[in-house]
Design an enzyme around this catalytic site. Sequence first.
Site, PDB file in Angstrom:
ATOM      1  N   TYR A  66      -2.085   8.342 -22.833  1.00 45.81           N
ATOM      2  CA  TYR A  66      -1.217   8.055 -24.366  1.00 45.81           C
ATOM      3  C   TYR A  66       0.299   8.331 -23.677  1.00 45.81           C
ATOM      4  O   TYR A  66       1.185   8.268 -24.332  1.00 45.81           O
ATOM      5  CB  TYR A  66      -2.059   8.027 -25.384  1.00 45.81           C
ATOM      6  CG  TYR A  66      -3.186   6.964 -24.686  1.00 45.81           C
ATOM      7  CD1 TYR A  66      -2.062   5.363 -25.421  1.00 45.81           C
ATOM      8  CD2 TYR A  66      -4.066   7.076 -26.171  1.00 45.81           C
ATOM      9  CE1 TYR A  66      -3.187   4.793 -25.774  1.00 45.81           C
ATOM     10  CE2 TYR A  66      -4.814   6.273 -25.629  1.00 45.81           C
ATOM     11  CZ  TYR A  66      -5.049   4.907 -25.489  1.00 45.81           C
ATOM     12  OH  TYR A  66      -5.132   3.788 -26.201  1.00 45.81           O
ATOM     13  N   ARG A 110     -17.278   2.556 -32.476  1.00 47.58           N
ATOM     14  CA  ARG A 110     -15.943   1.218 -33.122  1.00 47.58           C
ATOM     15  C   ARG A 110     -17.074   1.384 -33.962  1.00 47.58           C
ATOM     16  O   ARG A 110     -16.429   0.325 -34.554  1.00 47.58           O
ATOM     17  CB  ARG A 110     -15.324   1.339 -32.219  1.00 47.58           C
ATOM     18  CG  ARG A 110     -14.320   1.539 -31.420  1.00 47.58           C
ATOM     19  CD  ARG A 110     -13.419   2.138 -32.422  1.00 47.58           C
ATOM     20  NE  ARG A 110     -12.256   2.500 -31.237  1.00 47.58           N
ATOM     21  CZ  ARG A 110     -11.275   1.904 -31.062  1.00 47.58           C
ATOM     22  NH1 ARG A 110     -10.668   1.311 -31.921  1.00 47.58           N
ATOM     23  NH2 ARG A 110      -9.837   2.174 -30.063  1.00 47.58           N
ATOM     24  N   ARG A 145      -8.850  -0.288 -46.546  1.00 50.33           N
ATOM     25  CA  ARG A 145      -7.480   0.125 -45.620  1.00 50.33           C
ATOM     26  C   ARG A 145      -5.939  -0.901 -46.424  1.00 50.33           C
ATOM     27  O   ARG A 145      -5.623  -0.537 -45.923  1.00 50.33           O
ATOM     28  CB  ARG A 145      -8.087   0.030 -44.285  1.00 50.33           C
ATOM     29  CG  ARG A 145      -8.536   1.191 -43.602  1.00 50.33           C
ATOM     30  CD  ARG A 145      -7.546   2.278 -43.608  1.00 50.33           C
ATOM     31  NE  ARG A 145      -6.144   1.337 -43.240  1.00 50.33           N
ATOM     32  CZ  ARG A 145      -5.934   1.366 -41.291  1.00 50.33           C
ATOM     33  NH1 ARG A 145      -6.757   0.953 -40.443  1.00 50.33           N
ATOM     34  NH2 ARG A 145      -4.762   0.936 -41.003  1.00 50.33           N
TER      35      ARG A 145
HETATM   36  C1  CP3 Z   1      -9.479   4.565 -26.918  1.00 49.15           C
HETATM   37  C2  CP3 Z   1      -9.158   5.027 -27.683  1.00 49.15           C
HETATM   38  C3  CP3 Z   1      -8.562   5.197 -29.228  1.00 49.15           C
HETATM   39  N1  CP3 Z   1      -8.957   5.355 -30.520  1.00 49.15           N
HETATM   40  C4  CP3 Z   1     -10.171   5.362 -30.260  1.00 49.15           C
HETATM   41  C5  CP3 Z   1     -10.641   5.415 -28.620  1.00 49.15           C
HETATM   42  C6  CP3 Z   1     -11.880   5.579 -28.015  1.00 49.15           C
HETATM   43  C7  CP3 Z   1     -12.723   4.883 -28.284  1.00 49.15           C
HETATM   44  C8  CP3 Z   1     -12.259   3.224 -27.038  1.00 49.15           C
HETATM   45  O1  CP3 Z   1     -12.051   3.574 -25.778  1.00 49.15           O
HETATM   46  O2  CP3 Z   1     -12.304   2.674 -27.658  1.00 49.15           O
HETATM   47  C9  CP3 Z   1     -11.793   6.349 -30.538  1.00 49.15           C
HETATM   48  C10 CP3 Z   1     -11.775   5.984 -32.081  1.00 49.15           C
HETATM   49  N2  CP3 Z   1     -10.795   5.376 -32.590  1.00 49.15           N
HETATM   50  C11 CP3 Z   1     -11.039   4.856 -33.849  1.00 49.15           C
HETATM   51  C12 CP3 Z   1     -12.504   5.511 -33.819  1.00 49.15           C
HETATM   52  C13 CP3 Z   1     -13.436   5.360 -35.431  1.00 49.15           C
HETATM   53  C14 CP3 Z   1     -15.092   6.137 -35.086  1.00 49.15           C
HETATM   54  C15 CP3 Z   1     -15.735   4.948 -35.388  1.00 49.15           C
HETATM   55  O3  CP3 Z   1     -15.945   4.500 -33.653  1.00 49.15           O
HETATM   56  O4  CP3 Z   1     -15.927   3.998 -35.823  1.00 49.15           O
HETATM   57  C16 CP3 Z   1     -13.181   5.751 -32.491  1.00 49.15           C
HETATM   58  C17 CP3 Z   1     -14.019   6.589 -31.936  1.00 49.15           C
HETATM   59  C18 CP3 Z   1     -10.636   4.249 -35.388  1.00 49.15           C
HETATM   60  C19 CP3 Z   1      -9.727   3.105 -34.892  1.00 49.15           C
HETATM   61  N3  CP3 Z   1      -8.654   3.263 -34.530  1.00 49.15           N
HETATM   62  C20 CP3 Z   1      -7.932   2.104 -34.465  1.00 49.15           C
HETATM   63  C21 CP3 Z   1      -8.235   1.358 -35.392  1.00 49.15           C
HETATM   64  C22 CP3 Z   1      -7.775   0.038 -35.944  1.00 49.15           C
HETATM   65  C23 CP3 Z   1      -6.410   0.530 -36.782  1.00 49.15           C
HETATM   66  C24 CP3 Z   1      -6.644  -0.182 -37.754  1.00 49.15           C
HETATM   67  O5  CP3 Z   1      -7.624  -0.567 -38.307  1.00 49.15           O
HETATM   68  O6  CP3 Z   1      -5.585  -0.653 -38.701  1.00 49.15           O
HETATM   69  C25 CP3 Z   1      -9.758   1.848 -36.231  1.00 49.15           C
HETATM   70  C26 CP3 Z   1     -10.561   1.152 -36.804  1.00 49.15           C
HETATM   71  C27 CP3 Z   1      -6.265   2.288 -33.654  1.00 49.15           C
HETATM   72  C28 CP3 Z   1      -6.843   2.623 -31.701  1.00 49.15           C
HETATM   73  N4  CP3 Z   1      -6.629   3.842 -31.920  1.00 49.15           N
HETATM   74  C29 CP3 Z   1      -6.865   3.851 -30.314  1.00 49.15           C
HETATM   75  C30 CP3 Z   1      -6.980   1.730 -30.574  1.00 49.15           C
HETATM   76  C31 CP3 Z   1      -6.400   1.430 -28.233  1.00 49.15           C
HETATM   77  C32 CP3 Z   1      -6.407   1.601 -31.465  1.00 49.15           C
HETATM   78  C33 CP3 Z   1      -6.839   0.202 -31.150  1.00 49.15           C
HETATM   79  C34 CP3 Z   1      -5.709  -0.911 -31.668  1.00 49.15           C
HETATM   80  C35 CP3 Z   1      -6.002  -1.875 -32.415  1.00 49.15           C
HETATM   81  O7  CP3 Z   1      -6.477  -2.937 -31.893  1.00 49.15           O
HETATM   82  O8  CP3 Z   1      -4.429  -1.807 -33.583  1.00 49.15           O
HETATM   83  C36 CP3 Z   1      -6.657   4.343 -29.550  1.00 49.15           C
END
Ligand code: CP3
Length: 355
Positions: free
Chosen positions: A162, A38, A51
């Site tokens: 999910y 992340r 964004r």
């Molecule tokens: C479980 C999981 C998800 N998504 C992902 C996982 C596996 C990694 C982990 O265990 O953390 C994988 C993921 N999601 C994202 C990345 C980007 C690449 C990186 O690592 O930089 C990666 C590798 C972008 C994202 N994915 C998400 C964001 C945030 C959303 C935003 O910026 O508006 C990003 C940058 C959204 C997301 N998507 C998911 C979650 C739990 C969330 C967070 C929700 C929140 O707190 O808002 C599901």
Amino acid sequence: MSANHSPEGTQQTATHDSAFLRACRREPVPHTPVWFMRQAGRSLPEYRKVREGIPMLDSCMRPDLVTEITLQPVRRHNVDAAIYYSDIVVPLKAIGIDLDIKPGVGPVIADPIRSRADLAQLRDLTPEDVSYVTEAVGLLTAELGPTPLIGFAGAPFTLASYLVEGGPSRNHEHTKALMYGDPQLWADLLDRLAEITSAFLKVQIEAGASAVQLFDSWVGALAPADYRRSVLPASAKVFRAVESYGVPRIHFGVGTGELLGLMGQAGADVVGVDWRVPLDEAARRVGPGKALQGNFDPAILFSTPEAIEVKAREVLDAAAGLEGHVFNLGHGVPPTTDPDALTRLAEYVHTQTAR
Ligand SMILES: Cc1c2[nH]c(c1CCC(=O)O)Cc1[nH]c(c(CCC(=O)O)c1C)Cc1[nH]c(c(CCC(=O)O)c1C)Cc1[nH]c(c(C)c1CCC(=O)O)C2
């Protein structure tokens, strides 16, 4: 003239010889490579700026934005690898599952999958469904030069959680109810997801990704016997599906101390470790022939610069005898992290391990 004499061939050679890919292959490295799960995202003001007003999933379908956001942490932190900006639910969205990513919550699924009839929602993924991925990976590998690009996907169990729960879950009750209550439907669901995940990883590798990571973030909720019986076959299928490409395959989960050996057996080349198990102990659990990735506790990023260095030193000391080590956090960068703490941490690991 061999392909390696073209500028493209030269870049491929430099990428192949990068510290990150060498560590994944358990070869000697000039320094311990670092990247942060992340690393792209809300901790970076430049991310929040690009964004603005664009929903998360829309941003994942725009190659220009994907390229910019993936590059941001590489420019800022001097990390040894980029990770493709996307989300684990993107391939599900691409095959028509009705879902959204709710800010501060995570993925939310409109019609959870709990019956055999619901399985029909999961059709095969074709490269045309995600043509923006092929385009963005092409743009990225051109911009990145020798820095490797990591492709990724969600593992069948974490995606199933999910889909079955309908959203994030603490205890995965519906998921476990299905796993135990209808083992055949569960196996079929995981097998479908393995097919979709394999297809999604292949698209990224064929477009130029140099390594792939399978995120099984929530699989630590399972006991080893359940993992072996109900999850490992599907994850192993994914690793086998991409084996012939010869790119390193990383396997990561959280709270997986008791599962590390099995997660290695599923077919990974590199096993990701969270902060709960020191890396030397993790290496004993995983066994020989695999590199490890991890395992700095992301919560410690909120501590003082001195405390961060002490903890990083501890991680490096525990990793000293490993066959291959990729420095990373034990889980993703928390959104409120001071990005300068990450820049300093990457710099510290590089200088401490320079050979
Ligand atoms: C479980 C999981 C998800 N998504 C992902 C996982 C596996 C990694 C982990 O265990 O953390 C994988 C993921 N999601 C994202 C990345 C980007 C690449 C990186 O690592 O930089 C990666 C590798 C972008 C994202 N994915 C998400 C964001 C945030 C959303 C935003 O910026 O508006 C990003 C940058 C959204 C997301 N998507 C998911 C979650 C739990 C969330 C967070 C929700 C929140 O707190 O808002 C599901």
